[in-house]
Write a protein that holds these residues in place. Structure first.
Motif, PDB file in Angstrom:
ATOM      1  N   SER A 131       0.833  -1.208   0.000  1.00  0.00           N
ATOM      2  CA  SER A 131       0.000   0.000   0.000  1.00  0.00           C
ATOM      3  C   SER A 131       0.863   1.252   0.000  1.00  0.00           C
ATOM      4  N   ALA A 132       1.936   1.234   0.772  1.00  0.00           N
ATOM      5  CA  ALA A 132       2.844   2.379   0.801  1.00  0.00           C
ATOM      6  C   ALA A 132       3.478   2.590  -0.567  1.00  0.00           C
ATOM      7  N   ILE A 190      -3.802   0.151  -9.039  1.00  0.00           N
ATOM      8  CA  ILE A 190      -3.751  -1.114  -8.316  1.00  0.00           C
ATOM      9  C   ILE A 190      -2.308  -1.503  -8.051  1.00  0.00           C
ATOM     10  N   VAL A 191      -2.047  -2.029  -6.855  1.00  0.00           N
ATOM     11  CA  VAL A 191      -0.747  -2.578  -6.513  1.00  0.00           C
ATOM     12  C   VAL A 191      -0.901  -4.079  -6.300  1.00  0.00           C
ATOM     13  N   PHE A 212       0.005  -0.610 -11.337  1.00  0.00           N
ATOM     14  CA  PHE A 212      -0.575  -0.361 -12.659  1.00  0.00           C
ATOM     15  C   PHE A 212      -1.574   0.785 -12.579  1.00  0.00           C
ATOM     16  N   CYS A 213      -1.647   1.535 -13.677  1.00  0.00           N
ATOM     17  CA  CYS A 213      -2.745   2.474 -13.910  1.00  0.00           C
ATOM     18  C   CYS A 213      -3.481   1.979 -15.154  1.00  0.00           C
ATOM     19  N   ASN A 234      -5.510  -2.307  -3.162  1.00  0.00           N
ATOM     20  CA  ASN A 234      -4.477  -3.304  -2.886  1.00  0.00           C
ATOM     21  C   ASN A 234      -5.239  -4.585  -2.573  1.00  0.00           C
ATOM     22  N   PRO A 235      -5.659  -5.325  -3.604  1.00  0.00           N
ATOM     23  CA  PRO A 235      -6.612  -6.424  -3.389  1.00  0.00           C
ATOM     24  C   PRO A 235      -5.968  -7.614  -2.684  1.00  0.00           C
ATOM     25  N   PRO A 236      -6.757  -8.360  -1.938  1.00  0.00           N
ATOM     26  CA  PRO A 236      -6.240  -9.602  -1.349  1.00  0.00           C
ATOM     27  C   PRO A 236      -5.981 -10.631  -2.437  1.00  0.00           C
ATOM     28  N   PHE A 237      -5.037 -11.529  -2.174  1.00  0.00           N
ATOM     29  CA  PHE A 237      -4.781 -12.581  -3.158  1.00  0.00           C
ATOM     30  C   PHE A 237      -4.713 -13.957  -2.520  1.00  0.00           C
ATOM     31  N   HIS A 238      -5.191 -14.072  -1.291  1.00  0.00           N
ATOM     32  CA  HIS A 238      -5.295 -15.393  -0.681  1.00  0.00           C
ATOM     33  C   HIS A 238      -6.364 -15.370   0.397  1.00  0.00           C
TER      34      HIS A 238
END
Length: 327
Positions: free
Chosen positions: A173-174, A289-290, A320-321, A256-260
């Motif tokens: 996020s940072a 998005i990160v 990404f943008c 910053n979406p979760p991935f698990h």
């Protein structure tokens, strides 16, 4: 065997009899409750998704239990501090009854069971399927009661046990904040907002934003966000991030979406967040998005957006943008 252990212990008549209302805490899944009478269950959950699933099955779900019950069950989560808070809440909810704690070795049940056995007289246990069930009288376990208050983390933000990155600002996020523009405007959403770091920073850096929507499944995290994001432009939505829809299409989304959901990476979850962002953005709207550098999000971004730019990348993260097209 993860889901069957409680059922096996009951069928073998190892566990105490359940003869009334039962409070259920923790990682609640329907499969883990299949041997119980749903009408007697009082599930306690901060998750909007879990609440929807359990309610559809006829189970009463609450964020905070408003009555005492005869017995309580805790399915331990991975976060140990949260596990002890849930055990403490279970003891409080059934002060004269039994508390049953169940979990996998990978969730830390062994160390929890060891502490319960050391502390609580008369505690018993049953091991099966790389996990353990342990039970004891709530009246014998008052020393296990712990605080459930929000506390400042190392970066000064209020967080709670069990929420994502409770100890401090998540490095991903940072990294996203370091590599974002500061000219966002209009209606913006932080999808999967957690305890509010991204939203707070984005609002500070973008004075033209009219409204910031924080969408979060975990109500405890959202409670923290309400304290951390004092900007009047912020609004807070306890909802399933994958099904939430704004009243009008948005100008921008940050996330910053979760991935698990467990220990294994599940890129499909992050891809679903990307698809959700595409659905809620207006034509020409942008997504920032990160993601962890190894996650294969590029095809999903290119499928859902017309202009995808890799803004920054390290060995750990990538930002990404992406611009929304008209279709």
């Amino acid at each position: 065997m993860k889901h069957a252990r409680l059922e096996l212990a009951r069928s073998a008549e190892i566990l105490p009899e359940f003869n009334g209302k039962i409070a259920v805490f923790g990682q609640i899944e329907l499969d883990r409750l299949r041997s119980l009478d749903f009408t007697n269950l009082r599930a306690v959950s901060d998750s909007a998704v879990t609440t929807e699933v359990l309610s559809s099955a006829g189970i009463t779900v609450q964020r905070r239990l408003d009555e005492n019950v005869l017995d309580a069950i805790v399915f331990v989560p991975r976060a140990k501090a949260q596990a002890w808070q849930l055990i403490s809440a279970a003891i409080q909810s059934a002060p004269q009854g039994w508390v049953i704690v169940d979990g996998q070795k990978t969730d830390g049940i062994e160390s929890i069971a060891k502490e319960i056995t050391r502390t609580v007289e008369g505690a018993s246990s049953y091991s099966k399927g790389h996990g353990k069930t342990i039970w004891f009288r709530a009246s014998d376990a008052q020393t296990l009661r712990v605080s459930t208050e929000q506390e400042p983390n190392k970066d000064g933000f209020l967080t709670a046990a069990g929420v994502f990155s409770a100890d401090g600002v998540d490095p991903a996020s940072a990294f996203l904040i370091e590599n974002m523009v500061s000219d966002l405007s209009g209606e913006v959403a932080d999808i999967g907002a957690g305890w509010g770091y991204l939203s707070e920073q984005v609002l500070v850096q973008n004075s033209k934003i009219k409204a910031m929507h924080l969408i979060e499944d975990n109500a405890a995290a959202l409670d923290c966000a309400r304290q951390n994001v004092a900007d009047p432009r912020a609004s807070f939505h306890w909802a399933n991030a994958l099904t939430w829809r704004p009243k009008t299409l948005l100008d921008a989304v940050v996330m910053n979406p979760p991935f698990h959901t467990g220990r294994s990476a599940e890129p499909a979850l992050g891809i679903s967040f990307i698809q959700t962002a595409a659905r809620v953005l207006r034509p020409g709207g942008v997504l920032y998005i990160v993601a962890n550098a190894h996650l294969p999000y590029e095809p999903a971004l290119e499928l859902a957006f017309v202009d995808v730019t890799l803004v920054a990348r390290t060995t750990r993260f990538k930002v990404f943008c992406a611009k929304r097209g008209r279709k």
